[in-house]
Design a protein around this motif. Structure first.
Motif, mmCIF file in Angstrom:
data_model
loop_
_atom_site.group_PDB
_atom_site.id
_atom_site.type_symbol
_atom_site.label_atom_id
_atom_site.label_comp_id
_atom_site.label_asym_id
_atom_site.label_seq_id
_atom_site.Cartn_x
_atom_site.Cartn_y
_atom_site.Cartn_z
ATOM 1 N N THR A 152 18.181 16.467 47.151
ATOM 2 C CA THR A 152 18.020 16.350 48.491
ATOM 3 C C THR A 152 16.838 15.904 49.126
ATOM 4 O O THR A 152 16.667 15.694 50.240
ATOM 5 N N THR A 201 18.255 27.370 63.553
ATOM 6 C CA THR A 201 18.557 26.443 64.517
ATOM 7 C C THR A 201 18.939 27.322 65.860
ATOM 8 O O THR A 201 18.859 28.487 65.744
ATOM 9 N N ARG A 253 16.925 24.420 71.407
ATOM 10 C CA ARG A 253 15.585 24.749 70.768
ATOM 11 C C ARG A 253 14.772 23.547 71.226
ATOM 12 O O ARG A 253 15.246 22.274 71.243
ATOM 13 N N ALA A 275 20.504 16.488 61.648
ATOM 14 C CA ALA A 275 20.541 17.343 60.625
ATOM 15 C C ALA A 275 20.902 18.452 61.387
ATOM 16 O O ALA A 275 20.182 19.546 61.984
ATOM 17 N N GLU A 330 22.486 22.280 68.072
ATOM 18 C CA GLU A 330 21.762 21.207 68.508
ATOM 19 C C GLU A 330 22.651 20.259 69.112
ATOM 20 O O GLU A 330 22.483 19.929 70.224
ATOM 21 N N ASP A 361 24.937 16.746 58.527
ATOM 22 C CA ASP A 361 24.086 17.590 57.903
ATOM 23 C C ASP A 361 24.387 17.580 56.183
ATOM 24 O O ASP A 361 25.530 16.856 55.914
ATOM 25 N N ASN A 421 23.946 12.862 53.420
ATOM 26 C CA ASN A 421 22.525 13.189 52.841
ATOM 27 C C ASN A 421 21.503 12.259 53.128
ATOM 28 O O ASN A 421 21.548 11.033 52.909
ATOM 29 N N LEU A 422 20.527 12.527 54.103
ATOM 30 C CA LEU A 422 19.489 11.642 54.589
ATOM 31 C C LEU A 422 18.754 10.798 53.315
ATOM 32 O O LEU A 422 18.490 9.822 53.812
ATOM 33 N N ARG A 459 15.509 16.558 64.019
ATOM 34 C CA ARG A 459 14.313 17.686 64.248
ATOM 35 C C ARG A 459 14.174 18.577 63.248
ATOM 36 O O ARG A 459 15.195 19.137 62.614
ATOM 37 N N ASN A 460 13.203 18.836 62.701
ATOM 38 C CA ASN A 460 12.858 19.994 61.647
ATOM 39 C C ASN A 460 13.828 19.779 60.480
ATOM 40 O O ASN A 460 14.220 20.823 59.574
HETATM 41 C C1 LIG Z 1 15.741 23.912 59.793
HETATM 42 S S1 LIG Z 1 17.363 23.120 60.016
HETATM 43 C C2 LIG Z 1 17.028 22.429 61.514
HETATM 44 C C3 LIG Z 1 18.347 22.119 62.396
HETATM 45 C C4 LIG Z 1 18.145 21.483 63.885
HETATM 46 N N1 LIG Z 1 17.738 20.027 63.502
HETATM 47 C C5 LIG Z 1 17.044 22.238 64.627
HETATM 48 O O1 LIG Z 1 15.855 21.388 64.694
HETATM 49 O O2 LIG Z 1 17.226 23.044 65.297
HETATM 50 C C6 LIG Z 1 17.424 21.775 58.748
HETATM 51 C C7 LIG Z 1 18.769 21.092 58.342
HETATM 52 O O3 LIG Z 1 18.455 20.147 57.519
HETATM 53 C C8 LIG Z 1 19.600 19.967 56.706
HETATM 54 N N2 LIG Z 1 18.990 19.089 55.478
HETATM 55 C C9 LIG Z 1 17.954 19.514 54.477
HETATM 56 N N3 LIG Z 1 17.973 18.411 53.600
HETATM 57 C C10 LIG Z 1 18.944 17.394 54.222
HETATM 58 C C11 LIG Z 1 19.356 16.015 53.804
HETATM 59 N N4 LIG Z 1 18.713 15.652 52.494
HETATM 60 N N5 LIG Z 1 20.116 15.481 54.329
HETATM 61 C C12 LIG Z 1 20.693 15.883 55.377
HETATM 62 N N6 LIG Z 1 20.524 17.184 55.872
HETATM 63 C C13 LIG Z 1 19.424 17.971 55.452
HETATM 64 C C14 LIG Z 1 19.773 21.477 56.328
HETATM 65 O O4 LIG Z 1 20.952 21.772 55.622
HETATM 66 C C15 LIG Z 1 19.729 22.070 57.578
HETATM 67 O O5 LIG Z 1 20.787 22.601 58.129
#
Ligand SMILES: C[S@@+](CC[C@H](N)C(=O)[O-])C[C@H]1O[C@@H](n2cnc3c(N)ncnc32)[C@H](O)[C@@H]1O
Length: 274
Positions: A28, A82, A86, A111, A117, A142, A200-201, A218-219
């Motif tokens: 990831t 989240t 936010r 994400a 969001e 996500d 998966n980013l 974000r985040n």
């Molecule tokens: C802390 S949350 C942020 C949610 C929203 N963007 C916000 O700012 O409220 C981080 C999200 O990133 C996702 N994430 C983590 N690694 C990732 C990846 N490699 N590719 C895509 N999504 C990922 C997680 O599953 C999680 O839902």
């Protein structure tokens, strides 16, 4: 290690923690700090219990020999915090952009976690256009299949929408009754504005419609190392329109990637396109 000395339900060593970290990073891009050993224990313990295994070492063996376990492993270890609207200062930025760029076609929420969001984005789009069927595609993605299901269902405990105006609550949510009392569901017109997909980013081979005008990411970059961040940004920028914007989280900073994105305002960047 803070945790292994305590009496624990499942045997868990420093080596197990390291192993979990390595696998998670490989799958990831998420980098876990040294201090996250207890977090890893508590998040995976539930899964180990479900599988009726007795040690972390056994679980790791199981993970490596069962492909389908990978998704459970990832879902257990992602942080999904989240909320609706936010970092609220981004939504007037979005509204202004939509007014100034009437040709906007596509927004990607990269994400999207449990959906708050992208639905906040959809509410902002609906408010800007004065209707739900705005000509804008909102894609939300996500890596975590469980949060994507929650997002698709669009059902939340009523407390999650406490911060919204009465008008927003009335227009965009329906209160549950009977067994759904205490919950709200996004109205179908709003739900229809967002399409969810698993992505998966860090895999960098996403098949997304393009060009993309606005990316909310974000985040999530905070979990990746700088090199990975830049690789993701480069790929994102290649999919964006020249006048697009990239919206980052409050603790994300790409000053070291000025050849890819340039700061426009508070955590809002523009792509650098040649
Ligand atoms: C802390 S949350 C942020 C949610 C929203 N963007 C916000 O700012 O409220 C981080 C999200 O990133 C996702 N994430 C983590 N690694 C990732 C990846 N490699 N590719 C895509 N999504 C990922 C997680 O599953 C999680 O839902």
């Amino acid at each position: 290690m803070t945790n292994v000395t305590k009496k624990q339900e499942f045997a868990y060593s420093q080596q197990d923690f390291q192993h979990v970290r390595d696998i998670l990073y490989k799958k990831t891009g998420i980098q876990l700090a040294d201090s996250k050993d207890s977090m890893v224990y508590s998040r995976l313990a539930r899964r180990i219990r479900e599988l009726k295994l007795t040690t972390f070492a056994e679980y790791l063996q199981y993970l490596l020999s069962h492909d389908e376990e990978e998704q459970h492993f990832i879902n257990s270890l992602t942080t999904n915090l989240t909320s609706f609207f936010r970092e609220a200062h981004h939504f007037p930025v979005l509204k202004r952009y939509l007014q100034e760029m009437p040709d906007t076609k596509r927004i990607w929420c990269a994400a999207s976690s449990t959906g708050e969001e992208p639905y906040s984005i959809a509410m902002t789009v609906a408010e800007s256009f004065g209707r739900f069927d705005a000509p804008i595609e909102i894609i939300a993605s996500d890596i975590d299949s469980k949060v994507l299901q929650t997002a698709r269902d669009g059902i939340y405990p009523i407390e999650r929408i406490e911060g919204l105006t009465q008008e927003q609550k009335k227009r965009y949510f329906k209160k549950g009754t009977g067994t759904n009392a205490g919950k709200v569901r996004v109205v179908p017109e709003l739900a229809k504005m967002v399409s969810f997909t698993q992505l998966n980013l860090t895999s960098l081979n996403w098949q997304l419609p393009s060009p993309i005008d606005i990316i909310f990411c974000r985040n999530v970059m905070i979990y990746f190392d700088k090199e990975t961040q830049v690789r993701i940004l480069e790929r994102m920028v290649s999919l964006m329109t020249k006048k697009g914007i990239y919206v980052a989280g409050h603790s994300e900073n790409f000053a070291a990637a000025e050849h890819v994105v340039k700061l426009l305002g508070k955590t809002v960047y523009k792509p650098v396109k040649r």
